[in-house]
Enzyme design. Structure first.
Site, PDB file in Angstrom:
ATOM      1  N   GLU A   1       0.781  -1.312  -0.030  1.00 40.80           N
ATOM      2  CA  GLU A   1       0.092  -0.140   0.007  1.00 40.80           C
ATOM      3  C   GLU A   1       0.868   1.013   0.003  1.00 40.80           C
ATOM      4  OE1 GLU A   1      -2.853  -0.185   2.957  1.00 40.80           O
ATOM      5  OE2 GLU A   1      -3.972  -1.654   2.063  1.00 40.80           O
TER       6      GLU A   1
ATOM      7  N   GLU B   1      -5.274  -8.681   0.838  1.00 46.99           N
ATOM      8  CA  GLU B   1      -5.870  -8.349   2.253  1.00 46.99           C
ATOM      9  C   GLU B   1      -7.522  -7.876   2.042  1.00 46.99           C
ATOM     10  OE1 GLU B   1      -4.228  -5.119   4.653  1.00 46.99           O
ATOM     11  OE2 GLU B   1      -2.188  -5.797   3.908  1.00 46.99           O
TER      12      GLU B   1
HETATM   13  C1  FCB Z   1      -4.449  -2.145   5.625  1.00 40.86           C
HETATM   14  C2  FCB Z   1      -2.914  -2.595   6.227  1.00 40.86           C
HETATM   15  C3  FCB Z   1      -2.889  -3.613   7.148  1.00 40.86           C
HETATM   16  C4  FCB Z   1      -4.138  -3.182   7.967  1.00 40.86           C
HETATM   17  C5  FCB Z   1      -5.566  -3.176   7.611  1.00 40.86           C
HETATM   18  C6  FCB Z   1      -6.579  -3.225   8.513  1.00 40.86           C
HETATM   19  O1  FCB Z   1      -4.247  -0.962   5.309  1.00 40.86           O
HETATM   20  O2  FCB Z   1      -2.136  -2.808   4.943  1.00 40.86           O
HETATM   21  O3  FCB Z   1      -1.583  -3.278   7.849  1.00 40.86           O
HETATM   22  O4  FCB Z   1      -3.716  -2.336   9.085  1.00 40.86           O
HETATM   23  O5  FCB Z   1      -5.609  -1.998   6.507  1.00 40.86           O
END
Ligand code: FCB
Length: 454
Positions: free
Chosen positions: A177, A363
Site C-alpha cells: 500500500e 488483504e
Molecule cells: C491495511 C494495512 C494493514 C491493516 C489493514 C486493516 O491498510 O495494509 O496493515 O492495518 O489495513
C-alpha cells in the site's frame, strides 16, 4: 453496536473455487512481532511515532504487540490448523540493518530463516512483503523516502533478503500500500512519520514506486523462479448523488486514489487529470523513472476493504472532492462500509483496464468490537462479512476474473496503527493481558471452509 448482516449467501464451499486457488491470511511485522529491542532490532518510524503522545488513539505502541517474535510457532500452528496453504507476512528492515553502512544482522536473518522454514514445514507457502511501512528511523533521520538515497538502501536490503531467503520464498511483494506509506505518512499525517505536506507525500510516493521498479529485476536476478508483485490499497469510487458535479468528482478522486498508482505501474504515466490538479506539487521525476516503475510484474495484489463515496467540494485542495459517509450504509464497528459488490466492481475494473496478469486479494477483512465470553468469541458479523466477500469473489471468477487467491486480514488481532489495539481484525482473538490466542467463530468458519467441511 455490531450489525448482523442479513442477506447471507446460503451456500459457499471451497469446491466452488479452483483446486489450486490459494487460501491464506496476511500479517505484518510491526503489527504482530513485538520484541522491539531484541536481537539487534533498531527503532522504526512506527516506534518513534507511536511513542509520541497523541498519535495513537489508545496511547499504545507495537513494542510487545502479539509477541509473535517469541510465539511464532504457535501462530504458524494456528495457520496450519486452519488448513491454509499460503501465509503472507512482512520482514522488519529494522531487524536486518541497524545503520547505513552496517553489515546485515545475522540474528535478524536467522529469525526470518527459521520462520520461513516453519511455514514450509507446515505446508504454508510463504508470501513475503518486503516493506510494510516500518522504515528504520535512522533512514528517516536523513529524509526517509523523500531522499532518493533511501531507494539505494531499500535495494541493498532487498538484495540481502532475497539472496538469503530466495531458495525458499518464491512469492515477493515489494511494497504494501504505497498510498498509505506516502499519503497517511506525509499528507494527512495519520501515520508515521506524521508529516503534513502534499508535495512531500507525492515525492515519497514517487520514490517508493521507483524503488519498486528497481526491486523487481533485482529479485528476479537473485531468485530466478520468483513471482513478483506489489500490493495496492484500491477503492471503488461512487458519487454521493446523481448530480453532474458529484459524478465528475468521482473521476478526480479516482485519479489520485487509484489511477495514480495503476497508471504508472502499467506504463501510462501519472494521470493527466491528477497532474493538472496538483500542479506544482507534482513529484520531481528523474530520467528513467517512469520506465523503471512500469516494469512488468507477475501479479497484482489488491487490498480491498471499502468503497469511497465522494461529493463535489470546490474549496478542497487539490481534488475539489470530499468523502462522505452516509448514515444508511452497513458498516463495521470501525465505520468502514461493508460492500462485497464493491470488491467485485473493483476487481473487474482493474482486470478490464490494466494488464495485471494474475490477481490476488492480498488483504480483506473487518474490525468489530469482539468480546471473549465463556472462553469463546462469537464474531458472527465478521464471519458473515467473510462469507459475503468470498461469495462475491466466486461470482467474479465465474464472470471471468483472474483472481487466484485470497488472504484474509488477519490471522491475529494486532496493533492497528493509529488506532492501537482498539480495532480487532483477527480470525484469532488475542487476550493481550496473557497473550492467549483464541480462534474466533469467524476463524472456525474459515477453517471449516478451507478444509471443505462446511
Ligand atoms: C491495511 C494495512 C494493514 C491493516 C489493514 C486493516 O491498510 O495494509 O496493515 O492495518 O489495513
Amino acid at each position: 453496536m455490531t450489525m448482523i448482516l442479513t442477506d447471507l449467501p446460503t451456500a459457499i464451499k471451497r469446491s466452488d473455487f479452483a483446486s489450486d486457488f490459494l487460501w491464506g491470511v496476511s500479517t505484518s511485522a510491526y503489527q504482530i512481532e513485538g520484541a522491539a529491542a531484541v536481537d539487534g532490532r533498531v527503532p522504526s518510524i512506527w516506534d518513534t511515532f507511536s511513542a509520541t503522545p497523541g498519535k495513537i488513539r489508545d496511547g499504545s505502541t507495537g513494542a510487545v504487540a502479539c509477541d509473535h517474535y517469541h510465539r511464532w510457532e504457535e501462530d504458524l500452528d494456528l495457520a496450519q490448523s486452519m488448513g491454509l496453504n499460503v501465509y503472507r507476512f512482512s520482514i522488519a528492515w529494522t531487524r536486518i540493518f541497524n545503520g547505513v553502512d552496517a553489515e546485515p544482522n545475522a540474528k535478524g536473518l536467522a529469525f526470518y530463516s527459521k520462520l520461513v522454514d516453519g511455514m514450509l514445514a507446515r505446508g504454508l507457502q510463504p508470501w513475503c512483503t518486503l516493506y510494510h511501512w516500518d522504515l528504520p528511523q535512522y533512514i528517516q533521520d536523513q529524509g526517509g523516502w523523500n531522499n532518493r538515497d533511501t531507494i539505494k538502501l531499500y535495494l541493498q536490503y532487498v538484495d540481502v533478503i532475497t539472496r538469503h531467503l530466495g531458495d525458499r520464498i518464491k512469492h515477493w511483494i515489494t511494497h504494501n500500500e504505497p498510498w498509505c506509506t506516502a499519503m497517511h505518512g506525509n499528507w494527512d499525517g495519520m501515520h508515521a512519520p506524521g508529516n503534513k505536506s502534499l508535495p512531500l507525500a507525492l515525492q515519497v510516493c514517487h520514490n517508493v514506486l521507483v524503488s519498486h521498479g528497481h526491486a523487481v529485476p533485482l529479485i528476479r536476478a537473485n531468485v530466478p523462479d520468483a513471482k513478483v508483485g506489489i500490493a495496492l490499497s484500491l477503492h471503488p469510487v461512487k458519487p454521493a448523488s446523481d448530480s453532474a458535479e458529484d459524478i465528475a468528482a468521482v473521476s478526480r478522486h479516482d485519479a489520485l486514489r487509484n489511477r495514480w498508482f495503476l497508471d504508472v505501474l502499467y506504463g501510462r504515466g501519472y494521470p493527466a487529470e491528477a497532474l493538472a490538479l496538483v500542479g506544482a506539487d507534482a513529484p520531481v521525476i528523474e530520467p528513467g523513472d517512469m520506465e523503471a516503475i512500469a516494469v512488468p510484474c507477475d501479479f497484482l495484489g489488491v487490498n480491498y476493504y471499502f468503497p469511497e463515496e465522494v461529493a463535489n467540494a470546490p474549496e478542497d485542495y487539490p481534488l475539489r472532492t470530499r468523502i462522505v459517509y452516509p448514515q444508511d450504509r452497513q458498516r463495521t464497528d470501525f465505520g468502514w462500509e461493508v460492500s462485497p459488490d464493491g470488491m467485485v466492481t473493483l476487481l473487474e475494473r482493474v482486470a478490464r483496464d490494466y494488464p495485471t496478469g494474475d490477481l490476488y486479494v492480498t488483504e480483506n477483512g473487518s474490525s468489530y468490537d469482539d468480546h471473549l465470553e465463556g472462553g469463546v468469541v462469537q464474531d458472527t458479523a465478521r464471519r458473515d462479512y467473510l462469507i459475503r466477500h468470498l461469495a462475491a469473489m466466486r461470482d467474479a471468477i465465474a464472470a471471468g476474473s483472474k483472481i487466484k487467491g485470497y488472504f484474509a486480514w488477519s490471522l491475529l488481532d494486532n496493533f492497528e496503527w493509529a488506532e492501537g489495539y482498539l480495532r480487532r481484525f483477527g480470525l484469532t482473538y488475542i487476550d493481550y493481558a496473557t497473550q492467549r490466542r483464541i480462534v474466533k467463530q469467524s476463524g472456525e468458519w474459515y477453517s471449516a471452509f478451507v478444509r471443505g467441511k462446511n
